[in-house]
Design a protein around this motif. Sequence first.
Motif, short mmCIF file in Angstrom:
data_model
loop_
_atom_site.label_atom_id
_atom_site.label_comp_id
_atom_site.label_asym_id
_atom_site.label_seq_id
_atom_site.Cartn_x
_atom_site.Cartn_y
_atom_site.Cartn_z
N THR A 101 25.71 49.70 131.85
CA THR A 101 24.45 49.58 131.13
C THR A 101 24.44 48.30 130.32
OG1 THR A 101 25.33 50.89 129.32
CG2 THR A 101 24.08 52.07 130.98
N HIS A 102 23.29 47.69 130.23
CA HIS A 102 23.11 46.44 129.49
C HIS A 102 22.13 46.75 128.36
CE1 HIS A 102 24.97 44.70 132.98
NE2 HIS A 102 24.07 45.30 133.72
N VAL A 103 22.67 46.93 127.18
CA VAL A 103 21.84 47.42 126.10
C VAL A 103 21.60 46.35 125.05
CG1 VAL A 103 21.65 49.17 124.29
CG2 VAL A 103 22.73 49.74 126.45
N ALA A 104 20.35 46.18 124.70
CA ALA A 104 19.96 45.32 123.58
C ALA A 104 19.33 46.25 122.56
CB ALA A 104 19.00 44.24 124.03
N SER A 105 20.17 46.98 121.86
CA SER A 105 19.70 47.97 120.90
C SER A 105 18.99 47.30 119.73
CB SER A 105 20.87 48.80 120.37
OG SER A 105 21.71 47.98 119.57
N PRO A 106 18.22 48.07 118.97
CA PRO A 106 17.57 47.50 117.79
C PRO A 106 18.58 46.87 116.84
CG PRO A 106 16.63 49.65 118.28
CD PRO A 106 17.81 49.46 119.20
N VAL A 108 21.42 45.40 117.68
CA VAL A 108 21.85 44.12 118.26
C VAL A 108 20.76 43.08 118.06
CG1 VAL A 108 22.45 42.92 120.41
CG2 VAL A 108 23.42 45.18 119.93
N ARG A 109 19.51 43.46 118.28
CA ARG A 109 18.40 42.52 118.07
C ARG A 109 18.34 42.09 116.60
NH1 ARG A 109 15.58 45.33 122.52
NH2 ARG A 109 15.30 47.11 121.15
N ASP A 110 18.51 43.05 115.70
CA ASP A 110 18.49 42.75 114.27
C ASP A 110 19.63 41.78 113.92
OD1 ASP A 110 17.63 43.15 111.48
OD2 ASP A 110 19.58 44.19 111.29
N ALA A 111 20.81 42.03 114.46
CA ALA A 111 21.95 41.15 114.19
C ALA A 111 21.67 39.74 114.72
CB ALA A 111 23.22 41.71 114.82
N SER A 112 21.06 39.64 115.89
CA SER A 112 20.71 38.34 116.47
C SER A 112 19.73 37.59 115.58
CB SER A 112 20.06 38.51 117.84
OG SER A 112 20.98 38.62 118.83
N GLU A 113 18.71 38.29 115.13
CA GLU A 113 17.71 37.67 114.27
C GLU A 113 18.33 37.19 112.96
OE1 GLU A 113 14.65 40.63 114.01
OE2 GLU A 113 14.07 40.35 116.12
N ARG A 114 19.22 37.99 112.39
CA ARG A 114 19.89 37.60 111.15
C ARG A 114 20.76 36.37 111.35
NH1 ARG A 114 21.24 42.54 107.33
NH2 ARG A 114 19.51 43.91 107.85
#
Length: 123
Positions: A101-106, A108-114
């Motif tokens: 599975t390739h997951v871009a969880s909320p 992970v997205r939040d960490a990327s944005e930060r």
Amino acid sequence: MSTRSARTPNGRRRGSSGRNTTFSSRPAEDLLFPTRRGRPMERSEDYKMWKALLKQAGVREARLHDARHTAGTLLVEQGVHIRVVQEILGHARVTTTERYTHVASPQVRDASERMGAALWGED
């Protein structure tokens, strides 16, 4: 028990011992796409049906295996427990499901944005 074996979706042969039972020993209701006679569908027929479905839906060419990855990813992203996804995908080990599975969880997205904000001052 039958000594015949069938190919799994990844092309490997399943024997008649352990968790991997032969398709020929499974009842027809356990098969996702049985033939009219309740036997496993031939891989070539499955492939033809998949390509026709893609064309009918008007979507780009993709491997059936890609659809499995997508299904696993969407299930995890919708909050389905990884063990349930493991069962749905038919994996013997949860580690296989985790790789699959390739997951871009909320989170992970939040960490990327930060990280982006910290590095480049983006909001």
